[in-house]
Design a protein around this motif. Sequence first.
Motif, PDB file in Angstrom:
ATOM      1  N   TYR B 122      -3.961  -1.720 -11.817  1.00 53.05           N
ATOM      2  CA  TYR B 122      -4.579  -0.768 -10.551  1.00 53.05           C
ATOM      3  C   TYR B 122      -5.733   0.275 -11.580  1.00 53.05           C
ATOM      4  N   GLN B 123      -5.605   0.451 -12.407  1.00 48.95           N
ATOM      5  CA  GLN B 123      -6.405   1.382 -13.270  1.00 48.95           C
ATOM      6  C   GLN B 123      -7.842   0.709 -13.032  1.00 48.95           C
ATOM      7  N   PRO B 128     -13.164   2.504  -7.823  1.00 46.73           N
ATOM      8  CA  PRO B 128     -13.498   2.425  -6.287  1.00 46.73           C
ATOM      9  C   PRO B 128     -12.669   2.857  -5.196  1.00 46.73           C
ATOM     10  N   VAL B 129     -11.483   2.826  -5.597  1.00 48.82           N
ATOM     11  CA  VAL B 129     -10.579   3.413  -4.663  1.00 48.82           C
ATOM     12  C   VAL B 129     -10.618   4.969  -4.572  1.00 48.82           C
ATOM     13  N   ASN B 152       0.870  -4.528  -1.407  1.00 49.62           N
ATOM     14  CA  ASN B 152       1.287  -4.511  -2.843  1.00 49.62           C
ATOM     15  C   ASN B 152       1.391  -6.154  -3.237  1.00 49.62           C
ATOM     16  N   ALA B 153       0.534  -6.716  -3.998  1.00 48.41           N
ATOM     17  CA  ALA B 153       0.729  -7.995  -4.171  1.00 48.41           C
ATOM     18  C   ALA B 153       2.002  -8.552  -4.726  1.00 48.41           C
ATOM     19  N   PHE B 154       2.524  -7.743  -5.683  1.00 46.97           N
ATOM     20  CA  PHE B 154       3.713  -7.925  -6.402  1.00 46.97           C
ATOM     21  C   PHE B 154       4.826  -8.022  -5.162  1.00 46.97           C
ATOM     22  N   TYR B 212       2.178   9.259 -13.108  1.00 47.69           N
ATOM     23  CA  TYR B 212       1.516  10.381 -13.444  1.00 47.69           C
ATOM     24  C   TYR B 212      -0.012  10.227 -13.372  1.00 47.69           C
ATOM     25  N   PHE B 213      -0.360   8.964 -13.838  1.00 46.13           N
ATOM     26  CA  PHE B 213      -1.816   8.708 -13.794  1.00 46.13           C
ATOM     27  C   PHE B 213      -2.451   9.024 -12.512  1.00 46.13           C
ATOM     28  N   TRP B 214      -2.019   8.328 -11.633  1.00 41.91           N
ATOM     29  CA  TRP B 214      -2.523   8.380 -10.121  1.00 41.91           C
ATOM     30  C   TRP B 214      -2.513   9.634  -9.430  1.00 41.91           C
ATOM     31  N   PRO B 215      -1.530  10.508  -9.275  1.00 40.07           N
ATOM     32  CA  PRO B 215      -1.707  11.888  -8.997  1.00 40.07           C
ATOM     33  C   PRO B 215      -2.623  12.638  -9.756  1.00 40.07           C
ATOM     34  N   SER B 216      -2.626  12.376 -11.015  1.00 43.84           N
ATOM     35  CA  SER B 216      -3.501  13.378 -11.918  1.00 43.84           C
ATOM     36  C   SER B 216      -5.009  12.943 -11.679  1.00 43.84           C
TER      37      SER B 216
END
Lengths: 379, 280
Positions: B122-123, B128-129, B152-154, B212-216
């Motif tokens: 997703y990174q 774009p997101v 969610n594809a998974f 952590y990645f997405w919130p940051s």
Amino acid sequence: MMPDGKTTAPPARRSAPEVTLAGLGKTYRGAARPTFTDLSLTCPAGRITVIVGPSGCGKTTLLRCVCGLEDTSAGTIRFGERDVTKVDAERRGVAMVFQNYALYPDKTVAGNIGFPLRMARMPKPDIERRVAAAARLVRIEDYLGRRPSELSGGQRQRVGIARAIVRGPDVLMMDEPLSNLDTKLRAEMRAELGALQRQIGATTIYVTHDQTEALTLADHLVVMRGGVIEQQGSPEDVFLAPRNTFVADFMGRMNLIEGKTADGRLTTGDGAEARLDGYPAGREVVLGFRPEEVALGPAAEGGLTVSAPIERRELLGTEVLVTLRLGERLLRVRVPVGTPLDGTITVSVPPRHLHFFGADGGRIDFAAEALPRRQVSSR
Amino acid sequence: MTKRSTSPFAPGQIAVHVALAAGAIFMLLPFWLMIRAALTPEAEIFSGNMLTLGTVTLDNFRRVFAEVPILRYYFNGIFVVVAIFIGQVIVCVPAAYALARLHFSGRELSLWIVLGALMIPYQVTAIPVYVILAQFGLIDTRSALILPFVANAFGVFLLRQFFLAIPGSVFEAARLDGAGAFHTLFSVVLPMARPALVTFGIFSFVSHWNDYFWPSFVLRSDAAATVPFGIVRFLDAELGSDYGPQMAAATLSVLPLLVGFLLAQRQFINGIAMSAGQVE
């Protein structure tokens, strides 16, 4: 679907329709050949119609078309006057018993049986009453709180049957319901199913590959092969006067001897010979008789007499199944225990138990061909 | 453990257990150090034996609760994780059911698209997101943490595989019993799919709780901050190199997962084995 949704009595029959299939065709998408074409069949109201045939003959597809799980490619399906060809499965009001039970694993027995009623939005007290009644009918009432995984195969199928009859369906389908059960249980359940069907009186279509089930349960018997109905009628008619060699072989495993009639003889292509009295000479025929219908010793008045070496013996209990070699052909006959069986044996078949088929496999009725003293059996 | 005929002292058995023990120490030691530091007064953290507890104190936790708005982070975290999972169930279950059981043109293609989506981290689509979220004015809100993960594809793929394992006759029985697609899905399939949903739920909860990645990436302030993001933000600003409160905060962030796992242990194992809902 639920014309009398308020009744609380166990399903007692009133109005089971005749099921009529006219010119039915089915071709699976992407399949090279149709499964069947132009198939017509009438299933008598309130009776059991058994469709029997070897695997791959289209009998299960036919059943699935009737209950709406498969679309048809041509033709019409009627329940009484009602044309249901285009009616979706969930509105056709057909109930079905599956070979692998198809129970809902996370629901209790009561939940499984009551599911069709819940889908019909029946009030809860009515559901409970009818579930109890249906469970009693198939003698599963002591297990209502269990889950399918805690039941034996026979009990599971009882649940499957209860779920099918709980709505009081007019049309009931059974797709090899006993095939997953062991032999002894199968015989018991077979008898129970017959009694149960008479009690509820739904028009029933029963698919099987088992000829014993077919003969014992059928009011109307349909023999299929390769998408074609080979013969239909009462089980007696089908068994006693098979219309062709396929039916003769499939229902009751007839011995079939191809040959040519001569004066008092039948000669087979490989040079073997048997005595055959009282039939026109010079005809290419396939002669059939069942292993059970032979007598020891030569024929007294007409009929077939075979003298042949013994190839194999199998004890069946009170009888011995003896395999004879006639030319290159093996014949099976059943003789009483204690019959001297060494070397060669002579057996005969009376005319009433002889069946003749033409080279194309179709039945020949010599009686109808101006041979008044011959009575081809048809009880 | 059931007893086997092999003796527990056979050389092979001993070797296996030594290896397992080493692995266990390797994985558990960081946890121990974290808990020990959290429970030890600031001054004693780097003195004494690392493997034993000295004086036990809850001061570090008190400091965290006093200085960090950790309850807000908890609330945000739980809200986000629960909302994501509910959204995922609403989207993935019908999609998986359709891909497994319905016949429609384009089904194969749809499946390939799902599989393709499965292979893209997703990174890759983060920017774009982000742009889309910015256009809708959702940056720095909880929605920015929830919406991108709802489809969610998974989840679709996992549930589809599970639905495929249910015999077709069960679906047919439901149809003949008068259940439409909706009732089949909710009255028959969902109860059967419980183990698959639990498995998927655990993956979803753990990854989004810890993320952590997405919130940051999409948060500016700590108004919508989840636990890891909030704690790290705060540690950087306030607590600097105070290891005691840092470790107390870290302990607090894994605590809900630990409690959750202990409560759902059985379901979790069933879900991994994925056999609880099968028809024989």
